[in-house]
Scaffold this motif. Structure first.
Motif, PDB file in Angstrom:
ATOM      1  N   GLY B  66       0.677  -1.289   0.080  1.00 37.49           N
ATOM      2  CA  GLY B  66      -0.063  -0.032  -0.088  1.00 37.49           C
ATOM      3  C   GLY B  66       0.856   1.114  -0.007  1.00 37.49           C
ATOM      4  O   GLY B  66       0.188   2.351   0.145  1.00 37.49           O
ATOM      5  N   PHE B  67       2.082   1.113  -0.153  1.00 35.71           N
ATOM      6  CA  PHE B  67       2.797   2.414  -0.147  1.00 35.71           C
ATOM      7  C   PHE B  67       2.830   2.950  -1.484  1.00 35.71           C
ATOM      8  O   PHE B  67       2.705   2.377  -2.557  1.00 35.71           O
ATOM      9  CB  PHE B  67       4.413   2.038   0.401  1.00 35.71           C
ATOM     10  N   THR B  68       3.056   4.382  -1.525  1.00 31.63           N
ATOM     11  CA  THR B  68       3.311   4.858  -2.750  1.00 31.63           C
ATOM     12  C   THR B  68       4.635   4.864  -3.018  1.00 31.63           C
ATOM     13  O   THR B  68       5.730   5.497  -2.321  1.00 31.63           O
ATOM     14  CB  THR B  68       2.941   6.484  -2.687  1.00 31.63           C
ATOM     15  N   VAL B  69       5.169   4.188  -4.167  1.00 31.92           N
ATOM     16  CA  VAL B  69       6.596   4.134  -4.407  1.00 31.92           C
ATOM     17  C   VAL B  69       6.964   4.522  -5.620  1.00 31.92           C
ATOM     18  O   VAL B  69       5.916   4.475  -6.692  1.00 31.92           O
ATOM     19  CB  VAL B  69       6.766   2.552  -4.429  1.00 31.92           C
ATOM     20  N   SER B  70       8.189   5.146  -5.927  1.00 37.51           N
ATOM     21  CA  SER B  70       8.452   5.395  -7.609  1.00 37.51           C
ATOM     22  C   SER B  70       9.779   4.835  -7.501  1.00 37.51           C
ATOM     23  O   SER B  70      10.553   4.516  -6.585  1.00 37.51           O
ATOM     24  CB  SER B  70       8.465   6.875  -7.411  1.00 37.51           C
TER      25      SER B  70
END
Lengths: 370, 146
Positions: B66-70
């Motif tokens: 659920g993390f916002t990752v880039s």
């Protein structure tokens, strides 16, 4: 020291006061029916004629008016007098949609002056006193003449203000539709007197529209009895309160509203400014870098309200650079300020952490003690 | 795509108890090893940046959690573990007008050399000028095998 500005009216026996209200209600019902196509249509829809208004209790036969009506008839659909009869127009800032235009005849202005003079005299002001208007002016203000920023407060807050400043603090009430601030508590600080010769007030159940029992909390409904450029019939202001018809110990016989207990809609008042979650939503929807879910949190830090808007960063907008995220939150804050006229702290949170709407979503957390 | 550029994982993280632990656990459970890590904080939130041995897997487990990752391309360059080691790299980039957004260093297990992770505004040119100056730029494979 505590005198009356207009003792004949302010101390009028309740029976006489009701008689006066009754006469004026009949007159105003006839007046709006004859002159306003808006009200004539409304009366017809409700199946009521001016002749049906015989006594005070007949007010319930009349149709309600709402803010939406004022917007729909913008600019002057409800203020139909020829322009040379209208001495003044006051236009709201229109932060929640179309502005509302309220017109005043010279007589309406005089009525306002008289009612405010009554209010100020009742808290002990008089000849030789100076009124300082301590208001931070932006490009939006409410009210005329004496300015005020209305905010809900608790007895505790009032006590703190009084103790720290050494002055008395009084509740004052009025809306721009009524003519601004013109009713206040007396020096006894036990409820705001609503001048009955000028306004007929009712408390209704917001769901059914029926009047609530005496002493019960209801939505305040106002019919103006002595306002001619912009009369209002059973106007639903949206404030929840308790009406007290008992004569006050200060000698005034006019009914009192005991405190504004909340709103029938989701409007919140932050630093004296009306904020609707729908306004916040419309700003956020236009910014693709953030999600559609949001949460408004209002806190009181010291004497000031602080509004925080939590928004979710979308995956595609997450750039790995702090500066980008900082400028995103700044941009959101600036756009909110453009619409709301107040500064909001914008807090970026992870996607999925703001509760999703299930039916009517809880969008506001108000941590202020009111 | 640059052969030398390696992928760094960046995670948007709210400044709250337990957030870091949740991310770390997800990586640990998936057997992803962290080579280097740094946290940039900005009040309410921070960005956790890391280089791991298996970027693809790391990205997936964090995303699933659920993390916002880039993913961001960075350079990993070898740096002499002696005084003046950083100067050569910084000077080369500076002379070539390449801007460093951020950097963080780690020491390999063998501890012969330090590794410097660099985020620059022009990865390609930075790789070229550093190589020309005799600085060794590590490949993704090397990082994986450390």
């Amino acid at each position: 020291m505590f005198e009356y500005w207009n003792p004949r009216i302010e101390r009028m026996p309740i029976k006489d006061l009701h008689k006066l209200q009754e006469e004026r209600l009949r007159t105003i019902a006839r007046y709006v029916y004859d002159h306003s196509s808006f009200y004539r249509q409304r009366f017809r829809e409700a199946g009521v004629e001016p002749e049906d208004i015989k006594e005070l209790s007949d007010v319930t036969k009349l149709p309600f008016t709402t803010k939406i009506d004022l917007r729909n008839t913008y600019p002057t659909g409800m203020c139909w007098l020829p322009k040379d009869w209208v001495g003044r127009y006051h236009v709201s800032s229109g932060t929640t949609g179309k502005p509302t235009v309220v017109g005043y005849t010279q007589g309406d202005i005089d009525m306002w002056t008289d009612s405010l003079a009554r209010a100020l005299t009742s808290i002990g002001l008089g000849r030789g006193d100076v009124i300082q208007v301590s208001y931070g002016y932006g490009l939006f203000t409410g009210g005329l003449g004496l300015h005020y920023g209305a905010e809900p407060w608790s007895d505790e807050t009032r006590r703190r203000i009084e103790e720290s400043t050494g002055i008395k603090a009084y509740d004052i009430y009025g809306t721009s539709e009524m003519s601004g601030p013109l009713c206040s508590e007396s020096h006894l600080q036990n409820g705001i007197h609503i001048w009955a010769d000028l306004f007929l007030i009712e408390a209704i159940d917001p769901k059914t529209g029926e009047q609530v029992a005496e002493g019960e909390r209801g939505e305040l409904v106002v019919t103006t009895l002595d306002k001619w450029a912009f009369p209002l019939i059973r106007y639903r202001i949206g404030d929840l309160t308790i009406v007290n018809n008992e004569p006050c110990e200060c000698g005034r016989t006019h009914p009192r509203i005991m405190r504004i207990l909340g709103r029938t809609d989701d409007m919140i008042i932050v630093r004296g400014i009306n904020v609707f979650p729908s306004q916040v939503e419309s700003v956020l929807m236009k910014i693709p870098e953030i999600g559609d879910n949001y949460m408004i949190i209002v806190d009181r830090k010291g004497p000031l309200d602080v509004m925080t808007v939590k928004v979710e960063v979308t995956e595609s907008a997450f750039s790995d650079k702090i500066a980008d995220l900082m400028s995103l939150s700044k941009a959101v804050s600036q756009q909110l300020k453009g619409v709301l006229n107040i500064m909001a702290d914008v807090e970026l949170v992870e996607p999925g952490t703001i509760p999703r709407s299930e039916g009517k979503a809880q969008r506001v957390i108000d941590n202020r003690e009111v | 795509m640059n052969m030398e550029a390696i992928k760094q994982i960046s995670i948007f993280m709210e400044n709250k108890y337990g957030k870091m632990a949740r991310g770390a656990k997800a990586l640990g459970d998936a057997g992803v090893n962290i080579r280097a890590l740094t946290i940039a904080e900005a009040g309410d939130f921070g960005i956790v940046r890391m280089v791991v041995d298996d970027t693809e897997k790391g990205y997936k487990v964090l995303s699933d959690e659920g993390f916002t990752v880039s993913e961001t391309e960075v350079l990993a360059v070898e740096i002499e573990d002696s005084p003046g080691g950083l100067y050569e790299i910084a000077n080369t980039l500076g002379m070539n007008e390449i801007n460093v957004d951020y950097a963080y260093a780690f020491v390999t297990a063998k501890a012969e050399r330090a590794m410097l992770i660099l985020r620059v505004d022009d990865v390609k040119r930075a790789t070229r000028v550093l190589s020309e100056a005799g600085v060794r730029v590590a490949t993704g494979e090397e990082i994986q095998q450390i």
